[in-house]
Design a protein around this motif. Structure first.
Motif, PDB file in Angstrom:
ATOM      1  N   UNK A   3       0.844  -1.197   0.000  1.00 49.11           N
ATOM      2  CA  UNK A   3       0.000   0.000   0.000  1.00 49.11           C
ATOM      3  C   UNK A   3       0.879   1.247   0.000  1.00 49.11           C
ATOM      4  N   UNK A   4       0.595   2.156  -0.930  1.00 50.85           N
ATOM      5  CA  UNK A   4       1.383   3.380  -1.039  1.00 50.85           C
ATOM      6  C   UNK A   4       0.822   4.427  -0.094  1.00 50.85           C
ATOM      7  N   UNK A   5       1.720   5.062   0.650  1.00 55.12           N
ATOM      8  CA  UNK A   5       1.308   6.138   1.550  1.00 55.12           C
ATOM      9  C   UNK A   5       2.278   7.290   1.476  1.00 55.12           C
ATOM     10  N   UNK A   6       1.713   8.489   1.396  1.00 55.99           N
ATOM     11  CA  UNK A   6       2.464   9.718   1.553  1.00 55.99           C
ATOM     12  C   UNK A   6       1.885  10.415   2.773  1.00 55.99           C
ATOM     13  N   UNK A   7       2.719  10.678   3.754  1.00 59.73           N
ATOM     14  CA  UNK A   7       2.233  11.284   4.986  1.00 59.73           C
ATOM     15  C   UNK A   7       3.021  12.553   5.265  1.00 59.73           C
ATOM     16  N   UNK A  13       6.622   2.382  -1.911  1.00 56.66           N
ATOM     17  CA  UNK A  13       7.277   2.529  -3.209  1.00 56.66           C
ATOM     18  C   UNK A  13       8.733   2.917  -2.990  1.00 56.66           C
ATOM     19  N   UNK A  14       9.551   2.768  -4.036  1.00 59.63           N
ATOM     20  CA  UNK A  14      10.950   3.164  -3.936  1.00 59.63           C
ATOM     21  C   UNK A  14      11.041   4.676  -4.093  1.00 59.63           C
ATOM     22  N   UNK A  15      11.340   5.336  -3.017  1.00 53.95           N
ATOM     23  CA  UNK A  15      11.298   6.799  -2.964  1.00 53.95           C
ATOM     24  C   UNK A  15      12.173   7.445  -4.024  1.00 53.95           C
ATOM     25  N   UNK A  16      13.358   6.902  -4.243  1.00 53.32           N
ATOM     26  CA  UNK A  16      14.322   7.506  -5.164  1.00 53.32           C
ATOM     27  C   UNK A  16      13.857   7.471  -6.617  1.00 53.32           C
ATOM     28  N   UNK A  17      12.797   6.768  -6.923  1.00 54.53           N
ATOM     29  CA  UNK A  17      12.273   6.702  -8.291  1.00 54.53           C
ATOM     30  C   UNK A  17      11.261   7.813  -8.582  1.00 54.53           C
ATOM     31  N   UNK A  18      10.999   8.660  -7.576  1.00 51.24           N
ATOM     32  CA  UNK A  18       9.967   9.673  -7.726  1.00 51.24           C
ATOM     33  C   UNK A  18      10.521  11.073  -7.504  1.00 51.24           C
ATOM     34  N   UNK A  19      10.163  11.970  -8.408  1.00 57.96           N
ATOM     35  CA  UNK A  19      10.322  13.390  -8.142  1.00 57.96           C
ATOM     36  C   UNK A  19       9.215  13.782  -7.171  1.00 57.96           C
ATOM     37  N   UNK A  20       9.476  14.813  -6.392  1.00 56.84           N
ATOM     38  CA  UNK A  20       8.524  15.204  -5.356  1.00 56.84           C
ATOM     39  C   UNK A  20       8.163  16.669  -5.481  1.00 56.84           C
ATOM     40  N   UNK A  21       6.967  17.002  -5.034  1.00 56.21           N
ATOM     41  CA  UNK A  21       6.548  18.386  -5.091  1.00 56.21           C
ATOM     42  C   UNK A  21       5.656  18.742  -3.916  1.00 56.21           C
ATOM     43  N   UNK A  60      13.954  16.982  -8.085  1.00 58.01           N
ATOM     44  CA  UNK A  60      14.172  15.809  -8.923  1.00 58.01           C
ATOM     45  C   UNK A  60      14.491  14.584  -8.070  1.00 58.01           C
ATOM     46  N   UNK A  61      14.549  13.437  -8.727  1.00 55.00           N
ATOM     47  CA  UNK A  61      14.738  12.174  -8.006  1.00 55.00           C
ATOM     48  C   UNK A  61      16.035  12.162  -7.203  1.00 55.00           C
ATOM     49  N   UNK A  62      17.079  12.709  -7.763  1.00 59.35           N
ATOM     50  CA  UNK A  62      18.373  12.711  -7.070  1.00 59.35           C
ATOM     51  C   UNK A  62      18.515  13.887  -6.115  1.00 59.35           C
ATOM     52  N   UNK A  63      17.654  14.877  -6.288  1.00 59.22           N
ATOM     53  CA  UNK A  63      17.759  16.090  -5.480  1.00 59.22           C
ATOM     54  C   UNK A  63      18.635  17.154  -6.087  1.00 59.22           C
ATOM     55  N   UNK A  64      19.172  16.894  -7.275  1.00 58.03           N
ATOM     56  CA  UNK A  64      20.112  17.840  -7.871  1.00 58.03           C
ATOM     57  C   UNK A  64      19.412  19.030  -8.527  1.00 58.03           C
ATOM     58  N   UNK A  98      14.023  20.008  -0.091  1.00 55.36           N
ATOM     59  CA  UNK A  98      15.177  19.107  -0.026  1.00 55.36           C
ATOM     60  C   UNK A  98      14.661  17.688   0.200  1.00 55.36           C
ATOM     61  N   UNK A  99      15.542  16.728   0.007  1.00 53.09           N
ATOM     62  CA  UNK A  99      15.142  15.332   0.197  1.00 53.09           C
ATOM     63  C   UNK A  99      16.330  14.510   0.662  1.00 53.09           C
ATOM     64  N   UNK A 100      15.998  13.385   1.284  1.00 50.73           N
ATOM     65  CA  UNK A 100      16.997  12.394   1.664  1.00 50.73           C
ATOM     66  C   UNK A 100      16.448  11.044   1.243  1.00 50.73           C
ATOM     67  N   UNK A 101      16.994  10.485   0.186  1.00 52.35           N
ATOM     68  CA  UNK A 101      16.484   9.218  -0.336  1.00 52.35           C
ATOM     69  C   UNK A 101      16.700   8.055   0.624  1.00 52.35           C
ATOM     70  N   UNK A 102      17.684   8.151   1.484  1.00 52.55           N
ATOM     71  CA  UNK A 102      17.912   7.092   2.466  1.00 52.55           C
ATOM     72  C   UNK A 102      16.822   7.090   3.547  1.00 52.55           C
ATOM     73  N   UNK A 103      16.189   8.245   3.733  1.00 51.82           N
ATOM     74  CA  UNK A 103      15.135   8.367   4.738  1.00 51.82           C
ATOM     75  C   UNK A 103      13.745   8.407   4.122  1.00 51.82           C
ATOM     76  N   UNK A 104      13.675   8.291   2.776  1.00 57.71           N
ATOM     77  CA  UNK A 104      12.372   8.314   2.085  1.00 57.71           C
ATOM     78  C   UNK A 104      11.559   9.565   2.428  1.00 57.71           C
TER      79      UNK A 104
END
Length: 120
Positions: A1-5, A27-35, A52-56, A71-77
């Motif tokens: 089940x996908x959740x965004x909280x 889901x695998x967080x690093x595969x998604x751009x976020x907004x 972007x997916x990498x944060x760059x 900002x994002x941290x892919x290790x922390x989703x």
């Protein structure tokens, strides 16, 4: 089940700061751009920031440039929205979204929203 909280909303005085966070599970967080997309009462949901997916790469709406930082941290989703110099017009429910495309196109997943209220 996908959740965004989303977390971190609240009441803040004008000129103050607030940091929102959003965590993706299922889901695998690093595969998604976020907004981030705020929606004020009676208004349409609008875009304020994406990353972007990498944060760059990041994009901001003109209304928040220099005040908000995504900002994002892919290790922390997790993705964050640091909001400084808040104005009363920033008051809204803030939604985070995940998109498999970049730039953001039609977001695949949405959070439930977190209320930000800026008092003047």
């Amino acid at each position: 089940q996908v959740q965004l909280v989303e977390y971190g909303g609240g009441l803040v005085q004008a000129g103050g700061s607030l940091t929102l966070s959003c965590a993706l599970s299922g889901r695998t967080f690093s595969r998604y751009a976020m907004g981030w997309f705020p929606q004020a009462p009676g208004e349409e949901r609008e875009f304020v920031a994406s990353i972007s997916r990498s944060g760059s790469l990041t994009y901001y709406a003109d209304s928040v440039k220099g005040r908000f930082t995504i900002s994002r941290d892919n290790a922390k989703n997790t993705v964050w929205l640091q909001m400084n110099s808040l104005k009363s017009e920033d008051t809204a429910v803030y939604y985070c979204a995940a998109d498999s495309a970049w730039p953001l196109a039609r977001c695949d997943y949405w959070g439930q929203g977190t209320q930000v209220t800026v008092s003047s």
